[in-house]
Scaffold this motif. Structure first.
Motif, PDB file in Angstrom:
ATOM      1  N   UNK A 184       0.840  -1.159   0.000  1.00 26.36           N
ATOM      2  CA  UNK A 184       0.000   0.000   0.000  1.00 26.36           C
ATOM      3  C   UNK A 184       0.884   1.219   0.000  1.00 26.36           C
ATOM      4  N   UNK A 185       0.325   2.340  -0.508  1.00 32.09           N
ATOM      5  CA  UNK A 185       1.120   3.550  -0.633  1.00 32.09           C
ATOM      6  C   UNK A 185       0.258   4.758  -0.359  1.00 32.09           C
ATOM      7  N   UNK A 186       0.844   5.742   0.312  1.00 28.42           N
ATOM      8  CA  UNK A 186       0.162   6.979   0.624  1.00 28.42           C
ATOM      9  C   UNK A 186       0.739   8.074  -0.246  1.00 28.42           C
ATOM     10  N   UNK A 187      -0.158   8.792  -0.948  1.00 32.84           N
ATOM     11  CA  UNK A 187       0.298   9.880  -1.803  1.00 32.84           C
ATOM     12  C   UNK A 187      -0.398  11.166  -1.411  1.00 32.84           C
ATOM     13  N   UNK A 188       0.390  12.236  -1.296  1.00 31.75           N
ATOM     14  CA  UNK A 188      -0.170  13.523  -0.922  1.00 31.75           C
ATOM     15  C   UNK A 188      -0.949  14.106  -2.088  1.00 31.75           C
ATOM     16  N   UNK A 189      -1.899  14.979  -1.753  1.00 33.47           N
ATOM     17  CA  UNK A 189      -2.676  15.649  -2.789  1.00 33.47           C
ATOM     18  C   UNK A 189      -1.916  16.869  -3.288  1.00 33.47           C
ATOM     19  N   UNK A 190      -2.136  17.188  -4.550  1.00 35.99           N
ATOM     20  CA  UNK A 190      -1.562  18.399  -5.117  1.00 35.99           C
ATOM     21  C   UNK A 190      -2.620  19.487  -5.124  1.00 35.99           C
ATOM     22  N   UNK A 191      -2.207  20.728  -4.862  1.00 36.35           N
ATOM     23  CA  UNK A 191      -3.170  21.828  -4.869  1.00 36.35           C
ATOM     24  C   UNK A 191      -3.247  22.425  -6.257  1.00 36.35           C
ATOM     25  N   UNK A 192      -4.454  22.777  -6.663  1.00 40.79           N
ATOM     26  CA  UNK A 192      -4.650  23.344  -7.990  1.00 40.79           C
ATOM     27  C   UNK A 192      -5.816  24.305  -7.946  1.00 40.79           C
ATOM     28  N   UNK A 193      -5.520  25.629  -7.976  1.00 41.02           N
ATOM     29  CA  UNK A 193      -6.575  26.614  -7.966  1.00 41.02           C
ATOM     30  C   UNK A 193      -7.448  26.467  -6.736  1.00 41.02           C
ATOM     31  N   UNK A 194      -8.763  26.452  -6.958  1.00 38.67           N
ATOM     32  CA  UNK A 194      -9.700  26.346  -5.844  1.00 38.67           C
ATOM     33  C   UNK A 194     -10.181  24.920  -5.644  1.00 38.67           C
ATOM     34  N   UNK A 195      -9.582  23.976  -6.339  1.00 33.61           N
ATOM     35  CA  UNK A 195      -9.995  22.586  -6.204  1.00 33.61           C
ATOM     36  C   UNK A 195      -9.500  22.012  -4.887  1.00 33.61           C
ATOM     37  N   UNK A 196     -10.295  21.125  -4.332  1.00 35.09           N
ATOM     38  CA  UNK A 196      -9.897  20.424  -3.117  1.00 35.09           C
ATOM     39  C   UNK A 196      -9.589  18.988  -3.499  1.00 35.09           C
ATOM     40  N   UNK A 197      -8.309  18.643  -3.491  1.00 38.41           N
ATOM     41  CA  UNK A 197      -7.881  17.303  -3.868  1.00 38.41           C
ATOM     42  C   UNK A 197      -7.464  16.544  -2.619  1.00 38.41           C
ATOM     43  N   UNK A 198      -7.996  15.351  -2.477  1.00 32.75           N
ATOM     44  CA  UNK A 198      -7.766  14.572  -1.269  1.00 32.75           C
ATOM     45  C   UNK A 198      -6.536  13.690  -1.406  1.00 32.75           C
ATOM     46  N   UNK A 199      -5.722  13.581  -0.349  1.00 37.92           N
ATOM     47  CA  UNK A 199      -4.648  12.581  -0.357  1.00 37.92           C
ATOM     48  C   UNK A 199      -5.252  11.198  -0.558  1.00 37.92           C
ATOM     49  N   UNK A 200      -4.447  10.286  -1.062  1.00 41.51           N
ATOM     50  CA  UNK A 200      -4.948   8.944  -1.369  1.00 41.51           C
ATOM     51  C   UNK A 200      -4.079   7.881  -0.707  1.00 41.51           C
ATOM     52  N   UNK A 201      -4.744   6.908  -0.113  1.00 40.80           N
ATOM     53  CA  UNK A 201      -4.086   5.707   0.384  1.00 40.80           C
ATOM     54  C   UNK A 201      -4.545   4.581  -0.533  1.00 40.80           C
ATOM     55  N   UNK A 202      -3.608   4.019  -1.290  1.00 41.27           N
ATOM     56  CA  UNK A 202      -3.961   3.020  -2.304  1.00 41.27           C
ATOM     57  C   UNK A 202      -3.517   1.642  -1.830  1.00 41.27           C
ATOM     58  N   UNK A 203      -4.447   0.690  -1.868  1.00 38.59           N
ATOM     59  CA  UNK A 203      -4.175  -0.685  -1.480  1.00 38.59           C
ATOM     60  C   UNK A 203      -3.992  -1.526  -2.731  1.00 38.59           C
ATOM     61  N   UNK A 204      -2.800  -2.067  -2.927  1.00 34.10           N
ATOM     62  CA  UNK A 204      -2.516  -2.954  -4.046  1.00 34.10           C
ATOM     63  C   UNK A 204      -2.467  -4.393  -3.531  1.00 34.10           C
ATOM     64  N   UNK A 205      -2.954  -5.346  -4.324  1.00 33.20           N
ATOM     65  CA  UNK A 205      -2.841  -6.723  -3.885  1.00 33.20           C
ATOM     66  C   UNK A 205      -3.743  -7.671  -4.647  1.00 33.20           C
ATOM     67  N   UNK A 206      -4.027  -8.806  -4.007  1.00 31.34           N
ATOM     68  CA  UNK A 206      -4.808  -9.856  -4.642  1.00 31.34           C
ATOM     69  C   UNK A 206      -6.181  -9.955  -3.990  1.00 31.34           C
ATOM     70  N   UNK A 207      -6.721 -11.168  -3.897  1.00 29.08           N
ATOM     71  CA  UNK A 207      -8.065 -11.343  -3.350  1.00 29.08           C
ATOM     72  C   UNK A 207      -8.157 -10.916  -1.887  1.00 29.08           C
ATOM     73  N   UNK A 208      -7.100 -11.113  -1.116  1.00 34.02           N
ATOM     74  CA  UNK A 208      -7.139 -10.714   0.290  1.00 34.02           C
ATOM     75  C   UNK A 208      -7.308  -9.200   0.397  1.00 34.02           C
ATOM     76  N   UNK A 209      -6.697  -8.468  -0.534  1.00 29.27           N
ATOM     77  CA  UNK A 209      -6.878  -7.022  -0.575  1.00 29.27           C
ATOM     78  C   UNK A 209      -8.256  -6.670  -1.114  1.00 29.27           C
ATOM     79  N   UNK A 210      -8.658  -7.328  -2.183  1.00 27.29           N
ATOM     80  CA  UNK A 210      -9.973  -7.049  -2.760  1.00 27.29           C
ATOM     81  C   UNK A 210     -11.082  -7.243  -1.731  1.00 27.29           C
TER      82      UNK A 210
END
Length: 210
Positions: A1-27
């Motif tokens: 799994x990996x945590x990525x910070x959000x980038x700011x762009x104008x007045x948009x609110x972009x959320x940081x993301x925690x992404x889970x990679x894997x197989x059926x146990x992750x699914x």
């Protein structure tokens, strides 16, 4: 799994993301009571938790040990190349295999036992080595669930996949690794009582936005 910070762009609110990679146990982790669902609940209004686990993605359902380690390392190195440093990555080993239960599953499908817990341990060790080589954290489920010779059968629903108790076990050990990584993330969007009624956009998007 990996945590990525959000980038700011104008007045948009972009959320940081925690992404889970894997197989059926992750699914399956987003099912009711799953460890991924528990993460999403714990991190609500701090970051989005995305499930990118895919069941039975390999046609042969087998990757040689050396290839497994190389693939895993290449994934971590790729994340580093696109701005996700190793300290934001957590590798999770497979849990141990409860052979008796999994053999019953295999026989029900007309085949013989096709996995061994000792072999699973070799893949778990490879995962630990990759984490150490890349500077990432690792959650060694294979070792933890068998610590001090404990009976780990209750952690598995069919000998391979996690039971409700197994999902709770994963979350209880994974959260301490993640908590310090997500601690700096701010609470996104103010509490409703803190929103300025006259100009709510100033509260929602920040005083510096126009």
């Amino acid at each position: 799994m990996a945590l990525r910070e959000a980038a700011s762009s104008g007045s948009s609110l972009l959320w940081p993301r925690l992404v889970l990679f894997g197989d059926s146990i992750t699914q399956f982790s987003f099912q009711p009571g799953g460890w991924g669902a528990a993460l999403a609940d714990r991190l609500v209004r701090k970051c989005d938790v995305l499930n990118r686990g895919f069941s039975e993605e390999n046609v042969k359902q087998h990757v040689p040990l050396d290839e497994f380690g190389a693939n895993l390392e290449s994934m971590v190195r790729y994340l580093q190349s696109v701005g996700v440093p190793a300290e934001r990555v957590v590798l999770i080993t497979p849990p141990p295999l409860w052979e008796a239960a999994w053999e019953r599953e295999c026989l029900a499908k007309g085949c013989r036992l096709n996995r061994r817990n000792t072999v699973v341990g070799e893949y778990a060790s490879a995962c630990v080595r990759v984490a150490q080589d890349c500077g990432a954290d690792v959650l060694d489920l294979w070792a933890l669930m068998q610590k001090d010779g404990q009976d780990f059968s209750a952690y598995l629903s069919d000998g391979l996949h996690l039971s409700p108790k197994g999902n709770a076990f994963v979350f209880s050990h994974l959260w301490p690794l993640l908590e310090r990584k997500v601690a700096p993330l701010p609470w996104l969007l103010p509490y409703w009582q803190d929103v300025a009624e006259a100009k709510p956009e100033l509260s929602l998007l920040g005083a510096g936005e126009h």
